[in-house]
Design an enzyme around this catalytic site. Structure first.
Site, PDB file in Angstrom:
ATOM      1  N   CYS A  12      53.992 -53.655 -23.817  1.00 20.71           N
ATOM      2  CA  CYS A  12      54.903 -53.027 -24.866  1.00 20.71           C
ATOM      3  C   CYS A  12      55.405 -54.168 -25.932  1.00 20.71           C
ATOM      4  CB  CYS A  12      56.285 -52.838 -23.904  1.00 20.71           C
ATOM      5  SG  CYS A  12      57.758 -52.511 -24.885  1.00 20.71           S
ATOM      6  N   CYS A  14      56.008 -44.139 -28.869  1.00 17.88           N
ATOM      7  CA  CYS A  14      56.729 -44.875 -27.818  1.00 17.88           C
ATOM      8  C   CYS A  14      56.090 -46.247 -27.815  1.00 17.88           C
ATOM      9  CB  CYS A  14      56.207 -44.393 -26.459  1.00 17.88           C
ATOM     10  SG  CYS A  14      56.530 -42.634 -26.324  1.00 17.88           S
ATOM     11  N   GLY A  43      64.727 -52.408 -26.030  1.00 21.57           N
ATOM     12  CA  GLY A  43      65.702 -52.998 -25.098  1.00 21.57           C
ATOM     13  C   GLY A  43      65.614 -52.142 -23.921  1.00 21.57           C
ATOM     14  N   GLU A  44      66.499 -52.721 -22.805  1.00 24.59           N
ATOM     15  CA  GLU A  44      66.475 -52.039 -21.513  1.00 24.59           C
ATOM     16  C   GLU A  44      67.927 -51.481 -21.255  1.00 24.59           C
ATOM     17  OE1 GLU A  44      64.946 -51.160 -19.042  1.00 24.59           O
ATOM     18  OE2 GLU A  44      66.948 -50.747 -17.998  1.00 24.59           O
ATOM     19  N   CYS A  74      57.325 -56.604 -20.195  1.00 22.30           N
ATOM     20  CA  CYS A  74      56.254 -55.746 -19.825  1.00 22.30           C
ATOM     21  C   CYS A  74      55.003 -55.949 -20.536  1.00 22.30           C
ATOM     22  CB  CYS A  74      56.710 -54.124 -19.798  1.00 22.30           C
ATOM     23  SG  CYS A  74      58.348 -53.940 -18.766  1.00 22.30           S
ATOM     24  N   ASN A 116      49.918 -46.187 -27.091  1.00 28.54           N
ATOM     25  CA  ASN A 116      49.723 -46.136 -28.403  1.00 28.54           C
ATOM     26  C   ASN A 116      49.517 -48.044 -28.396  1.00 28.54           C
ATOM     27  OD1 ASN A 116      50.833 -43.972 -29.385  1.00 28.54           O
ATOM     28  ND2 ASN A 116      52.813 -44.500 -28.224  1.00 28.54           N
ATOM     29  N   GLU A 136      65.390 -50.827 -34.349  1.00 27.38           N
ATOM     30  CA  GLU A 136      64.796 -49.480 -34.679  1.00 27.38           C
ATOM     31  C   GLU A 136      65.238 -48.151 -33.925  1.00 27.38           C
ATOM     32  OE1 GLU A 136      60.525 -50.337 -36.833  1.00 27.38           O
ATOM     33  OE2 GLU A 136      60.632 -51.155 -34.722  1.00 27.38           O
ATOM     34  N   CYS A 195      63.799 -57.213 -26.332  1.00 26.84           N
ATOM     35  CA  CYS A 195      64.113 -56.918 -24.952  1.00 26.84           C
ATOM     36  C   CYS A 195      64.014 -58.048 -24.053  1.00 26.84           C
ATOM     37  CB  CYS A 195      62.915 -55.942 -24.532  1.00 26.84           C
ATOM     38  SG  CYS A 195      63.369 -55.319 -22.935  1.00 26.84           S
ATOM     39  N   SER A 206      66.479 -44.162 -20.211  1.00 30.56           N
ATOM     40  CA  SER A 206      65.145 -44.740 -19.682  1.00 30.56           C
ATOM     41  C   SER A 206      65.184 -45.983 -19.338  1.00 30.56           C
ATOM     42  CB  SER A 206      64.101 -44.523 -20.617  1.00 30.56           C
ATOM     43  OG  SER A 206      62.608 -44.868 -20.030  1.00 30.56           O
ATOM     44  N   SER A 262      60.491 -45.811 -15.860  1.00 32.29           N
ATOM     45  CA  SER A 262      59.451 -46.282 -16.407  1.00 32.29           C
ATOM     46  C   SER A 262      58.605 -46.820 -14.933  1.00 32.29           C
ATOM     47  CB  SER A 262      59.469 -47.390 -17.314  1.00 32.29           C
ATOM     48  OG  SER A 262      59.967 -46.786 -18.591  1.00 32.29           O
ATOM     49  N   LEU A 263      57.748 -45.913 -14.357  1.00 30.43           N
ATOM     50  CA  LEU A 263      57.068 -46.618 -13.211  1.00 30.43           C
ATOM     51  C   LEU A 263      55.614 -47.408 -13.320  1.00 30.43           C
ATOM     52  CD1 LEU A 263      57.333 -46.746 -10.223  1.00 30.43           C
ATOM     53  CD2 LEU A 263      56.389 -44.608 -10.018  1.00 30.43           C
ATOM     54  N   HIS A 264      54.823 -46.404 -14.050  1.00 29.96           N
ATOM     55  CA  HIS A 264      53.639 -47.008 -14.816  1.00 29.96           C
ATOM     56  C   HIS A 264      52.472 -47.493 -13.824  1.00 29.96           C
ATOM     57  CE1 HIS A 264      55.837 -46.452 -18.376  1.00 29.96           C
ATOM     58  NE2 HIS A 264      56.244 -47.602 -18.437  1.00 29.96           N
ATOM     59  N   CYS A 273      65.791 -41.143 -30.725  1.00 24.85           N
ATOM     60  CA  CYS A 273      65.212 -42.248 -29.766  1.00 24.85           C
ATOM     61  C   CYS A 273      66.001 -43.632 -30.323  1.00 24.85           C
ATOM     62  CB  CYS A 273      63.768 -42.492 -29.897  1.00 24.85           C
ATOM     63  SG  CYS A 273      63.175 -43.642 -28.875  1.00 24.85           S
TER      64      CYS A 273
END
Ligand code: SAH
Length: 329
Positions: free
Chosen positions: A111, A319, A149-150, A108, A277, A83, A104, A178, A201-203, A97
């Site tokens: 996600c 996101c 994905g990463e 996480c 989201n 996507e 992935c 990212s 992406s720390l979060h 994007c």
């Protein structure tokens, strides 16, 4: 388009090497098909049409949000879902994007992509074909690798795609990669010479909390990841954007903001707070008031923080929502 296949096909046909540049220039400017490439001889266009697929991806579905955001679900030749999203802003910014993998391998907890099965790394052709799809719809000028994905686990192909993006109108300075905090990838990005921006992406502001919501933290701790970002800064002189998704009651309290600010040097890091989201996970997003308070605390503690605009929510293009439900296996 598989540019390697284009090159070998042209060579096998005994064509001069500038034919490759001509064909790529047409693609990068948004040509719709081989037929449109009017400075290529007609028999050559015919041959290419037979031998080189115009895109490695097939469009399965396209959704348009009321804010103009466009989300596209593609499949690869082996039927993997991919996507990508186009966001248009009033100031003329048209940002794409992109996905770097189908699914992935990381998990996480908040996600949607992490919840689906990992497929495989995308090729550089499959990455650039997402961008070319949107280029055919109009100008594009910014890019983020924040789809499925990463990217750091598929960095070679991501960098190959980054080398081509400027031809589409997207400079490397306007491209952000990212990462979940895959430290070796951050070092690899620092070691190459293109000026893409790094986003992390720390979060969470401490290892205990971060490990709870992002399993990858057991592998690379916050200290290790920030050390890699610091090395990236030393090498490239570009600030790192810290992504921080706001989860109600989980990571959004006053003390989390204070701890986060203490962790980061304001000269090297800027924070982007992301409204969550909902994506079928047990989490709830922080309220607007909680996000604003968190931002104010960060600013008072001396570090710059912005709140990300949520786009394409009505078509699940925001996101972390790129889960490819239609095809996820
Ligand atoms: N794997 C990379 C890039 C893909 S995700 C990375 O983790 O950075 C892009 C961003 O969206 C990440 O910061 C991710 O944590 C965030 N995200 C994932 N799910 C989300 C959701 N449901 N709402 C808001 N942001 C989300």
């Amino acid at each position: 388009m598989d540019l390697e296949l284009l090159r070998t096909t042209l060579e096998a046909a005994g064509e001069p090497s500038y034919r490759y540049d001509q064909a790529w220039a047409w693609q990068a400017r948004g040509a719709e098909d081989w037929e449109a490439m009017s400075d290529l001889p007609a028999p050559l266009r015919e041959k290419l049409n037979e031998q080189v697929p115009f895109s490695t991806l097939t469009v399965e579905n396209e959704a348009v949000s009321k804010d103009g955001t466009i989300k596209v679900l593609f499949t690869t030749a082996d039927r993997r879902p991919v996507e990508a999203v186009l966001m248009s802003y009033r100031d003329g910014r048209r940002s794409i994007c992109l996905s770097s993998q189908s699914g992935c391998p990381l998990t996480c907890s908040f996600c949607a992509t992490g919840a689906m099965k990992f497929g495989r790394n995308l090729t550089s052709a499959e990455i650039i074909d997402q961008a070319l799809h949107f280029r055919r719809l109009g100008d594009v000028n910014h890019c983020v690798f924040m789809g499925m994905g990463e990217p750091m686990m598929n960095l070679e192909s991501v960098l190959e795609a980054c080398a081509l993006l400027p031809d589409l109108g997207i400079t490397n300075r306007r491209t952000a990669i990212s990462t979940v905090g895959w430290a070796p990838g951050i070092d690899e990005l620092a070691a190459q010479s293109r000026p893409m921006r790094l986003a992390l992406s720390l979060h969470a502001p401490n290892d205990a909390l971060r490990s709870e919501i992002m399993a990858v933290n057991d592998r690379y701790s916050i200290e290790e990841v920030l050390a890699a970002c610091d090395r990236h800064y030393e090498a490239r002189r570009r600030m790192t954007f810290i992504e921080y998704v706001m989860l109600s009651g989980v990571n959004d309290r006053y003390e989390h903001a204070v701890e986060l600010a203490a962790l980061l040097d304001a000269k090297r890091y800027k924070i982007n707070l992301i409204p969550y989201n909902p994506s079928g996970s047990p989490y709830e997003g922080s309220s607007r008031a909680a996000i604003d308070a968190f931002q104010k605390t960060l600013e008072a503690e001396g570090i710059g923080a912005t709140v990300r605009l949520t786009r394409g929510q009505d078509i699940a293009a925001a996101c972390g929502q790129l889960a490819a439900n239609a095809l996820a296996g």
